[in-house]
Scaffold this active site. Structure first.
Site, mmCIF file in Angstrom:
data_model
loop_
_atom_site.group_PDB
_atom_site.id
_atom_site.type_symbol
_atom_site.label_atom_id
_atom_site.label_comp_id
_atom_site.label_asym_id
_atom_site.label_seq_id
_atom_site.Cartn_x
_atom_site.Cartn_y
_atom_site.Cartn_z
ATOM 1 N N LYS A 57 0.849 -1.206 0.000
ATOM 2 C CA LYS A 57 0.000 0.000 0.000
ATOM 3 C C LYS A 57 0.879 1.248 0.000
ATOM 4 C CE LYS A 57 -0.408 -0.456 5.024
ATOM 5 N NZ LYS A 57 -1.288 -0.856 6.136
ATOM 6 N N ARG A 156 -10.656 -0.091 14.459
ATOM 7 C CA ARG A 156 -10.357 0.738 13.291
ATOM 8 C C ARG A 156 -11.174 0.276 12.097
ATOM 9 N NH1 ARG A 156 -4.432 0.998 10.373
ATOM 10 N NH2 ARG A 156 -4.999 -1.151 9.885
ATOM 11 N N TYR A 278 15.318 30.427 8.123
ATOM 12 C CA TYR A 278 14.072 31.145 8.423
ATOM 13 C C TYR A 278 13.904 31.354 9.922
ATOM 14 C CZ TYR A 278 12.195 30.642 3.684
ATOM 15 O OH TYR A 278 11.973 30.726 2.337
ATOM 16 N N MET A 324 11.774 24.525 2.539
ATOM 17 C CA MET A 324 11.045 23.661 1.610
ATOM 18 C C MET A 324 11.999 22.825 0.747
ATOM 19 S SD MET A 324 8.371 24.651 -1.422
ATOM 20 C CE MET A 324 7.202 25.491 -0.359
#
Ligand SMILES: *Cc1c(COP(=O)(O)O)cnc(C)c1O
Length: 383
Positions: A57, A156, A278, A324
């Protein structure tokens, strides 16, 4: 128009993906298909007689479902699990008609026809899904294979005990349905001493006896390491195939699979008192050699991860925040001039395993792998 320009024409060939060459890439992801195959063999050996599926998956935990499944098929793996219908359809295309492909989420209402056409086995989690599948079988005019998942205590997915009792008492519940597997999923398998493991196993025993007789499956990766009581007929490992440690308190019994390296864009000497990155969350206390690498949170690394890259076994801590597309490293532990633009530093590999990288980021190896971005040059080795 040359080929590069053609690919950027909106709406035209734009959907075509551009192959990222090693020279063009900011980072390189190496996936060792031979190690995946060896991990599969190790799991099979531990399983004794039980069969071993491959869980692929989320695009094979981020590593490429088609490539991973093809490698497993070469080890005679003939049973696969994905989460979503779309993943199942893609896998069917790449694997051909023979292997069983199970869709763990079952089918969203209305998608049964698509699943049936692709020859996928739904993992039925509720009476509603079972009813929809009976209708699909009637429409198809033939019996359809399904796996039934019961909720043995994770809350779940899967039929609750009352639902299992209801279908057990309904002689028409399985009209048109060929139950090929009864399964459940463990919540705490990576904690071998957790009492929920045995509780879930006993509840699984109780529930599966009410359902049509079929092969049983309970263990994920960590479940395989709980002992043979948990093996049943089929195990469903994912993480261990990809080198994640199923027994976090003990040494990893599997081989590492992934190597992730990022390129140095530039290096510089920072003066004392320089604000770095940053928000200037870091200021250099003294002059310091730094390198900026072509890798950032868009590539799947957590923005707040206190982490490090490695070069020839030397640890190079991150300075300031992850951007980023880039991260600034403290390279003062290396001899001056040793690290140059274009050199590769290691983020996952021999110096820092997937599990260790996850630990620094406050997460688990599963999330590290499935978060990996799509801007890497991907290299499959030992296929
Ligand atoms: C993801 C998943 C698995 C595989 O789990 P791992 O811990 O990666 O081995 C098996 N079964 C189900 C139902 C799952 O959702």
């Amino acid at each position: 128009m040359n080929d590069v320009l053609k690919k950027s024409v909106p709406g035209g060939a734009a959907a075509e993906s551009v192959t990222i060459t090693e020279a063009a890439a900011g980072a390189i992801l190496t996936i060792d298909l031979g190690a995946i195959r060896e991990n599969y063999r190790r799991l099979k050996a531990r399983l004794g007689g039980a069969r071993c599926a491959g869980v692929v998956k989320a695009d094979g935990y981020g590593l490429g479902a088609a490539q991973v499944a093809a490698a497993l098929a070469r080890e005679d793996c003939d049973t696969f699990f994905v989460a979503l219908l779309s993943e199942g359809i893609a896998l069917r295309r790449s694997l051909g008609p023979v292997p069983a492909i199970h869709v763990l989420s079952g089918m969203a209402p209305g998608a049964e026809g698509e699943a049936e056409a692709a020859g996928l086995t739904a993992v039925i989690n509720s009476v509603e899904q079972l009813a929809a599948w009976r209708t699909a079988a009637r429409r198809a005019g033939r019996k359809l294979p399904v796996a039934i998942q019961v909720d043995s205590g994770m809350s779940r997915l899967g039929m609750a005990a009352v639902e299992v009792e209801a279908v057990a008492g309904d002689p028409r519940a399985f009209d048109g349905i060929d139950v090929t597997l009864v399964m459940s999923h463990l919540a705490c398998a990576d904690e071998p001493a957790h009492p929920a493991n045995e509780r879930q196993r006993l509840e699984f025993e109780r529930l599966r006896k009410m359902l049509p007789k079929a092969p049983a499956s309970l263990a994920n990766s960590s479940g395989i390491f709980l002992g043979s009581r948990f093996h049943y007929d089929l195990a469903r490992p994912g993480a261990t195939l990809y080198g994640i440690n199923p027994t976090p308190a003990e040494p990893n019994p599997l081989l590492p699979v992934v190597r992730l390296e990022a390129k140095v864009i530039q290096t510089r000497m920072l003066e004392a008192g320089a604000g770095v990155g940053y928000g200037h969350t870091f200021h250099t206390p003294a002059p310091l050699a730094a390198a900026t690498i072509s890798f950032g949170y868009a590539d799947g690394w957590h923005r707040r991860a206190a982490s490090a890259a490695w070069f020839e076994g030397v640890r190079l801590p991150f300075l300031g925040r992850v951007s980023m597309d880039s991260i600034i490293l403290d390279i003062s532990a290396l001899p001056p001039g040793r690290l140059k633009a274009g050199d590769l530093v290691e983020l996952i590999g021999p110096s820092q395993t997937v599990d260790q990288a996850a630990g620094h980021a406050g997460t688990i190896g599963y999330e590290i792998l499935t978060s990996l971005g799509h801007r890497f040059h991907r290299r499959y080795v030992n296929g």
